[in-house]
Design a protein around this motif. Structure first.
Motif, PDB file in Angstrom:
ATOM      1  N   LEU A 113       1.046  -1.299  -0.065  1.00  0.00           N
ATOM      2  CA  LEU A 113       0.009   0.150  -0.120  1.00  0.00           C
ATOM      3  C   LEU A 113       0.830   1.193   0.024  1.00  0.00           C
ATOM      4  N   PRO A 114       0.820   2.190  -0.984  1.00  0.00           N
ATOM      5  CA  PRO A 114       1.510   3.380  -1.084  1.00  0.00           C
ATOM      6  C   PRO A 114       1.186   4.418   0.098  1.00  0.00           C
ATOM      7  N   SER A 115       2.083   4.569   1.093  1.00  0.00           N
ATOM      8  CA  SER A 115       1.283   5.475   1.928  1.00  0.00           C
ATOM      9  C   SER A 115       1.723   6.930   1.666  1.00  0.00           C
ATOM     10  N   SER A 116       2.811   7.093   0.751  1.00  0.00           N
ATOM     11  CA  SER A 116       3.127   8.413   0.381  1.00  0.00           C
ATOM     12  C   SER A 116       4.516   8.312  -0.362  1.00  0.00           C
ATOM     13  N   ARG A 117       5.012   9.206  -0.851  1.00  0.00           N
ATOM     14  CA  ARG A 117       6.214   9.052  -1.597  1.00  0.00           C
ATOM     15  C   ARG A 117       7.389   8.697  -0.658  1.00  0.00           C
ATOM     16  N   HIS A 118       7.378   8.661   0.623  1.00  0.00           N
ATOM     17  CA  HIS A 118       8.134   8.542   1.640  1.00  0.00           C
ATOM     18  C   HIS A 118       8.209   7.045   2.225  1.00  0.00           C
ATOM     19  N   GLU A 119       7.136   6.435   2.033  1.00  0.00           N
ATOM     20  CA  GLU A 119       7.240   5.183   2.566  1.00  0.00           C
ATOM     21  C   GLU A 119       5.750   4.362   2.009  1.00  0.00           C
ATOM     22  N   VAL A 120       6.146   3.017   2.229  1.00  0.00           N
ATOM     23  CA  VAL A 120       4.972   1.944   1.689  1.00  0.00           C
ATOM     24  C   VAL A 120       4.613   1.118   2.991  1.00  0.00           C
ATOM     25  N   ILE A 121       3.320   0.425   2.972  1.00  0.00           N
ATOM     26  CA  ILE A 121       3.100  -0.492   4.043  1.00  0.00           C
ATOM     27  C   ILE A 121       2.656  -1.813   3.488  1.00  0.00           C
ATOM     28  N   CYS A 122       3.113  -2.890   4.065  1.00  0.00           N
ATOM     29  CA  CYS A 122       3.169  -4.148   3.441  1.00  0.00           C
ATOM     30  C   CYS A 122       2.128  -4.960   4.202  1.00  0.00           C
ATOM     31  N   VAL A 123       1.249  -5.780   3.804  1.00  0.00           N
ATOM     32  CA  VAL A 123       0.235  -6.605   4.423  1.00  0.00           C
ATOM     33  C   VAL A 123       0.201  -8.013   3.935  1.00  0.00           C
ATOM     34  N   PRO A 124       0.347  -9.148   4.911  1.00  0.00           N
ATOM     35  CA  PRO A 124       0.256 -10.459   4.241  1.00  0.00           C
ATOM     36  C   PRO A 124      -1.082 -10.665   3.316  1.00  0.00           C
ATOM     37  N   ALA A 125      -0.854 -11.249   2.432  1.00  0.00           N
ATOM     38  CA  ALA A 125      -1.862 -11.400   1.446  1.00  0.00           C
ATOM     39  C   ALA A 125      -3.060 -12.146   2.037  1.00  0.00           C
ATOM     40  N   ASN A 126      -2.878 -13.079   2.959  1.00  0.00           N
ATOM     41  CA  ASN A 126      -4.002 -13.615   3.705  1.00  0.00           C
ATOM     42  C   ASN A 126      -4.644 -12.935   4.606  1.00  0.00           C
ATOM     43  N   LEU A 127      -4.066 -11.713   4.996  1.00  0.00           N
ATOM     44  CA  LEU A 127      -5.034 -10.776   5.817  1.00  0.00           C
ATOM     45  C   LEU A 127      -5.632  -9.579   5.121  1.00  0.00           C
ATOM     46  N   GLY A 128      -5.240  -9.755   3.625  1.00  0.00           N
ATOM     47  CA  GLY A 128      -5.781  -8.448   2.906  1.00  0.00           C
ATOM     48  C   GLY A 128      -6.515  -8.881   1.427  1.00  0.00           C
ATOM     49  N   LYS A 129      -7.450  -9.938   1.709  1.00  0.00           N
ATOM     50  CA  LYS A 129      -7.986 -10.359   0.473  1.00  0.00           C
ATOM     51  C   LYS A 129      -9.167  -9.656  -0.088  1.00  0.00           C
ATOM     52  N   ASP A 130      -9.574  -8.667   0.693  1.00  0.00           N
ATOM     53  CA  ASP A 130     -10.674  -7.624  -0.043  1.00  0.00           C
ATOM     54  C   ASP A 130      -9.929  -6.269  -0.499  1.00  0.00           C
ATOM     55  N   VAL A 131      -9.309  -6.466  -1.577  1.00  0.00           N
ATOM     56  CA  VAL A 131      -8.629  -5.461  -2.352  1.00  0.00           C
ATOM     57  C   VAL A 131      -9.157  -4.189  -2.528  1.00  0.00           C
ATOM     58  N   ASP A 132     -10.486  -4.387  -2.684  1.00  0.00           N
ATOM     59  CA  ASP A 132     -11.368  -3.099  -2.879  1.00  0.00           C
ATOM     60  C   ASP A 132     -11.342  -2.392  -1.442  1.00  0.00           C
ATOM     61  N   ALA A 133     -11.231  -3.043  -0.463  1.00  0.00           N
ATOM     62  CA  ALA A 133     -11.228  -2.322   0.932  1.00  0.00           C
ATOM     63  C   ALA A 133      -9.984  -1.801   1.114  1.00  0.00           C
ATOM     64  N   LEU A 134      -8.834  -2.489   0.677  1.00  0.00           N
ATOM     65  CA  LEU A 134      -7.630  -1.918   0.759  1.00  0.00           C
ATOM     66  C   LEU A 134      -7.307  -0.601  -0.020  1.00  0.00           C
ATOM     67  N   ARG A 135      -8.059  -0.649  -1.235  1.00  0.00           N
ATOM     68  CA  ARG A 135      -7.914   0.588  -2.029  1.00  0.00           C
ATOM     69  C   ARG A 135      -8.700   1.613  -1.375  1.00  0.00           C
ATOM     70  N   ARG A 136      -9.868   1.369  -0.749  1.00  0.00           N
ATOM     71  CA  ARG A 136     -10.462   2.295  -0.190  1.00  0.00           C
ATOM     72  C   ARG A 136      -9.671   3.212   0.786  1.00  0.00           C
ATOM     73  N   MET A 137      -8.954   2.147   1.686  1.00  0.00           N
ATOM     74  CA  MET A 137      -8.221   2.760   2.534  1.00  0.00           C
ATOM     75  C   MET A 137      -7.060   3.719   2.122  1.00  0.00           C
ATOM     76  N   VAL A 138      -6.336   3.229   1.153  1.00  0.00           N
ATOM     77  CA  VAL A 138      -5.255   3.935   0.574  1.00  0.00           C
ATOM     78  C   VAL A 138      -5.971   5.485   0.060  1.00  0.00           C
ATOM     79  N   HIS A 139      -7.245   5.529  -0.518  1.00  0.00           N
ATOM     80  CA  HIS A 139      -7.744   6.588  -0.964  1.00  0.00           C
ATOM     81  C   HIS A 139      -8.039   7.427   0.117  1.00  0.00           C
TER      82      HIS A 139
END
Length: 326
Positions: free
Chosen positions: A253-279
């Motif tokens: 997940l791109p937090s900003s130009r300065h850092e990114v956040i990584c989440v195990p795939a088995n904890l983030g299967k709802d990609v739409d929810a992750l995308r909404r969180m990034v937005h």
């Protein structure tokens, strides 16, 4: 009584003219990433090769946040005067012009890279060489060490610089990747470690006091925490994230130009929810110039990083995106 923005800028210019009558002043609008504009005040000594650019937008922001505006005017101008004095009256010691010119002459030792958003960033990228990486653009800059506070300490490479350096885009890219990796190595830290550092307490104490085990999320950045998202370009960094998360696949997940956040795939299967969180984070927490992407990315050990979901397919950037400006 509070000054408006134009009155504030005029006040700074008037006082600079009074204290440094031979210097020439000019305002300069600079296109930053994501097509945001910043105003700088260039203070030029006719006898010096390099002129510092004061970040007057930042001074304006400090002024707006003040409780006592008259006191803030005096405090801010004292900072401006000290900065100019250091830059020019002590220029032999600081060697600002020499540092910048040496960096240009020895660009292979100083060039580095960072990531910015590609889509909607046409104004910023229009005069710069870059390489496309997924839905982002890798840009290049010269790092000039130990410049005076409040002065620009990096030179973003534009087409005119590129022409004067006499190199290809691939040569620029190779030097930038080697230097960025060497000068700004990647750092991978658990979210609980990052939060405990922010609170100034040991990680173990944080987990005890907040009643939580180590969060299965990791923050990936670089040593300086500036333009740290570029570490995803480094060889083997994403595999090291797999090791830290004890998984062979994760979402990024791109937090900003300065850092990114990584989440195990088995904890983030709802990609739409992750995308909404990034937005949501982008809209509420990240300054416009620091936005990196609205996408969610997927990584599997040993494979290429890719954009998740039904994102529109982007055209590949030509191998040579740079056209010299004559």
């Amino acid at each position: 009584m509070r000054l408006d923005k134009e009155e504030f800028y005029d006040m700074l210019e008037r006082r600079i003219h009074d204290d440094f009558p031979k210097y020439e002043l000019s305002r300069q609008e600079v296109a930053k990433s994501n097509n945001t504009m910043k105003c700088g005040l260039v203070v030029r000594d006719p006898d010096n090769e390099v002129a510092p650019s004061l970040r007057i937008d930042d001074y304006w922001k400090d002024y707006l946040e003040a409780d006592d505006y008259e006191a803030a005017e005096e405090r801010i101008y004292n900072r401006v005067r000290e900065s100019i004095t250091q830059a020019y009256l002590d220029s032999d010691k600081l060697g600002i012009a020499k540092k910048a010119l040496d960096a240009m002459a020895n660009w292979r030792e100083h060039i580095q890279c960072s990531l910015v958003l590609l889509d909607g960033n046409d104004r910023f990228l229009s005069d710069k060489p870059y390489k496309q990486f997924l839905d982002m653009a890798k840009i290049f800059y010269l790092e000039v060490d130990n410049l005076v506070e409040d002065h620009v300490s990096r030179i973003t490479i534009n087409n005119e610089h590129m022409a004067s350096l006499g190199c290809t885009l691939d040569e620029l890219d190779a030097a930038a990747m080697a230097n960025t990796l060497k000068r700004n190595p990647a750092e991978v830290a658990s979210m609980s470690k990052v939060l405990s550092d922010m609170l100034g307490i040991p990680e173990e104490q944080f987990e005890t006091e907040f009643g939580t085990q180590e969060l299965p999320m990791y923050v990936v950045t670089n040593r300086t925490k500036c333009d740290g998202a570029a570490v995803i370009l480094y060889h083997d960094v994403l595999d090291k994230v797999c090791d830290a998360l004890h998984t062979d696949e994760f979402y990024l997940l791109p937090s900003s130009r300065h850092e990114v956040i990584c989440v195990p795939a088995n904890l983030g299967k709802d990609v739409d929810a992750l995308r909404r969180m990034v937005h949501e984070v982008n809209m509420t927490q990240v300054p416009p110039e620091d936005l990196l992407s609205e996408s969610v990315y997927y990584y599997e050990r040993g494979q290429e990083l890719q954009i998740c979901g039904a994102e529109p397919e982007l055209e590949e950037e030509p191998e040579e995106a740079f056209v010299p400006v004559m």
